[in-house]
Design a protein around this motif. Structure first.
Motif, PDB file in Angstrom:
ATOM      1  N   PHE A   1     -25.078  41.538  10.984  1.00  0.00           N
ATOM      2  CA  PHE A   1     -23.922  42.381  10.701  1.00  0.00           C
ATOM      3  C   PHE A   1     -23.336  42.914  12.003  1.00  0.00           C
ATOM      4  O   PHE A   1     -24.051  43.468  12.843  1.00  0.00           O
ATOM      5  CB  PHE A   1     -24.305  43.557   9.801  1.00  0.00           C
ATOM      6  N   ILE A   2     -22.031  42.718  12.152  1.00  0.00           N
ATOM      7  CA  ILE A   2     -21.293  43.272  13.282  1.00  0.00           C
ATOM      8  C   ILE A   2     -20.353  44.347  12.735  1.00  0.00           C
ATOM      9  O   ILE A   2     -19.511  44.065  11.881  1.00  0.00           O
ATOM     10  CB  ILE A   2     -20.462  42.194  14.005  1.00  0.00           C
ATOM     11  N   TYR A   3     -20.518  45.572  13.207  1.00  0.00           N
ATOM     12  CA  TYR A   3     -19.660  46.674  12.782  1.00  0.00           C
ATOM     13  C   TYR A   3     -18.586  46.882  13.854  1.00  0.00           C
ATOM     14  O   TYR A   3     -18.867  47.404  14.928  1.00  0.00           O
ATOM     15  CB  TYR A   3     -20.479  47.955  12.613  1.00  0.00           C
ATOM     16  N   MET A   4     -17.383  46.437  13.560  1.00  0.00           N
ATOM     17  CA  MET A   4     -16.268  46.641  14.478  1.00  0.00           C
ATOM     18  C   MET A   4     -15.776  48.079  14.339  1.00  0.00           C
ATOM     19  O   MET A   4     -15.267  48.464  13.281  1.00  0.00           O
ATOM     20  CB  MET A   4     -15.128  45.681  14.148  1.00  0.00           C
ATOM     21  N   VAL A   5     -15.931  48.869  15.379  1.00  0.00           N
ATOM     22  CA  VAL A   5     -15.489  50.269  15.355  1.00  0.00           C
ATOM     23  C   VAL A   5     -14.326  50.431  16.328  1.00  0.00           C
ATOM     24  O   VAL A   5     -14.525  50.486  17.551  1.00  0.00           O
ATOM     25  CB  VAL A   5     -16.639  51.232  15.718  1.00  0.00           C
ATOM     26  N   ARG A   6     -13.126  50.471  15.766  1.00  0.00           N
ATOM     27  CA  ARG A   6     -11.961  50.717  16.610  1.00  0.00           C
ATOM     28  C   ARG A   6     -11.978  52.173  17.052  1.00  0.00           C
ATOM     29  O   ARG A   6     -12.285  53.080  16.265  1.00  0.00           O
ATOM     30  CB  ARG A   6     -10.664  50.426  15.859  1.00  0.00           C
ATOM     31  N   HIS A   7     -11.643  52.413  18.289  1.00  0.00           N
ATOM     32  CA  HIS A   7     -11.726  53.762  18.857  1.00  0.00           C
ATOM     33  C   HIS A   7     -10.813  54.762  18.145  1.00  0.00           C
ATOM     34  O   HIS A   7      -9.826  54.400  17.508  1.00  0.00           O
ATOM     35  CB  HIS A   7     -11.397  53.744  20.351  1.00  0.00           C
ATOM     36  N   GLY A   8     -11.152  56.035  18.297  1.00  0.00           N
ATOM     37  CA  GLY A   8     -10.340  57.109  17.735  1.00  0.00           C
ATOM     38  C   GLY A   8      -9.074  57.340  18.535  1.00  0.00           C
ATOM     39  O   GLY A   8      -8.822  56.689  19.560  1.00  0.00           O
ATOM     40  N   GLU A   9      -8.290  58.279  18.058  1.00  0.00           N
ATOM     41  CA  GLU A   9      -7.004  58.598  18.694  1.00  0.00           C
ATOM     42  C   GLU A   9      -7.209  58.991  20.150  1.00  0.00           C
ATOM     43  O   GLU A   9      -8.086  59.765  20.485  1.00  0.00           O
ATOM     44  CB  GLU A   9      -6.348  59.740  17.915  1.00  0.00           C
ATOM     45  N   SER A  10      -6.340  58.442  21.018  1.00  0.00           N
ATOM     46  CA  SER A  10      -6.441  58.668  22.454  1.00  0.00           C
ATOM     47  C   SER A  10      -5.120  59.224  22.971  1.00  0.00           C
ATOM     48  O   SER A  10      -4.059  58.879  22.439  1.00  0.00           O
ATOM     49  CB  SER A  10      -6.765  57.346  23.162  1.00  0.00           C
TER      50      SER A  10
END
Length: 204
Positions: free
Chosen positions: A4-13
């Motif tokens: 399993f690969i959990y793609m975590v897009r970053h939070g607001e920058s």
């Protein structure tokens, strides 16, 4: 064997001028770090990897800390370089560039890279992760464009329209059988997440 690969897009920058590598998180982005942690801490994550950019690292740092793990940094997981890695392109300029890039994967501005080049470097890393951590669960701290290109390599439904409908942050769990993608599940749902963040208790 399932991986399993959990793609975590970053939070607001912060949308400020300056080096792309050093941009951190806004107050909302920092609050969402704890929501990411709450969402994934029960998943039994084995490995944490990330883009070298600070906003990606910071988004998964608390989850890694709670799991007692270090974050492995891979240079080739960085966001697509649109024109110059040192500076951010404004939103007004970015959308036409994205449209052109997804209609012509080999298009690139001077000093930038094409979708094809970005996809190739990032997918090379992803394939190595699938090989080296077969049967395990891996969190990958990432960005919108490069995440879409990695996912799109395995399934072309992950295209520009998909990218434009993602959020910051966002989480997608990719299930693989060896190197073959089996299923993708979106795990980030703002409607179901608590509006409160509790940093002091995030590891409990």
């Amino acid at each position: 064997m399932k991986t399993f690969i959990y793609m975590v897009r970053h939070g607001e920058s912060p949308k400020t001028e300056g080096n792309e590598r050093k941009r951190g998180l806004t107050d909302k982005g920092k609050s969402d770090v704890y929501r990411i942690t709450e969402l994934l801490k029960g998943e039994g994550i084995d490995v944490f990897v990330s883009s070298p950019y600070q906003r990606a690292i910071l988004t998964i740092k608390e989850l890694a800390r709670c799991s007692g793990q270090e974050i492995l940094i891979f240079e080739d997981l960085k966001e697509r370089i649109f024109s110059n890695e040192d500076n951010r392109i404004c939103d007004k300029e970015l959308l036409p560039l994205l449209k052109k890039s997804f209609s012509d994967p080999n298009f690139a501005l001077t000093g930038g890279e094409s979708n094809t080049v970005c996809q190739n470097r990032a997918v090379t890393v992803l394939k190595e992760l699938l090989k080296n951590y077969q049967g395990r669960k891996v969190v990958l701290g990432t960005h919108g464009a490069v995440m879409t290109l990695m996912m799109g390599y395995y399934d072309n439904q992950y295209d520009l329209n998909f990218l434009l409908h993602t959020t910051k942050p966002d989480v997608y769990r990719m299930e693989f059988n060896g190197q073959v993608l089996v299923e993708v599940k979106r795990m980030w749902n703002t409607l179901l997440l608590s509006s409160s963040a509790k940093p002091a208790n995030s590891c409990q």
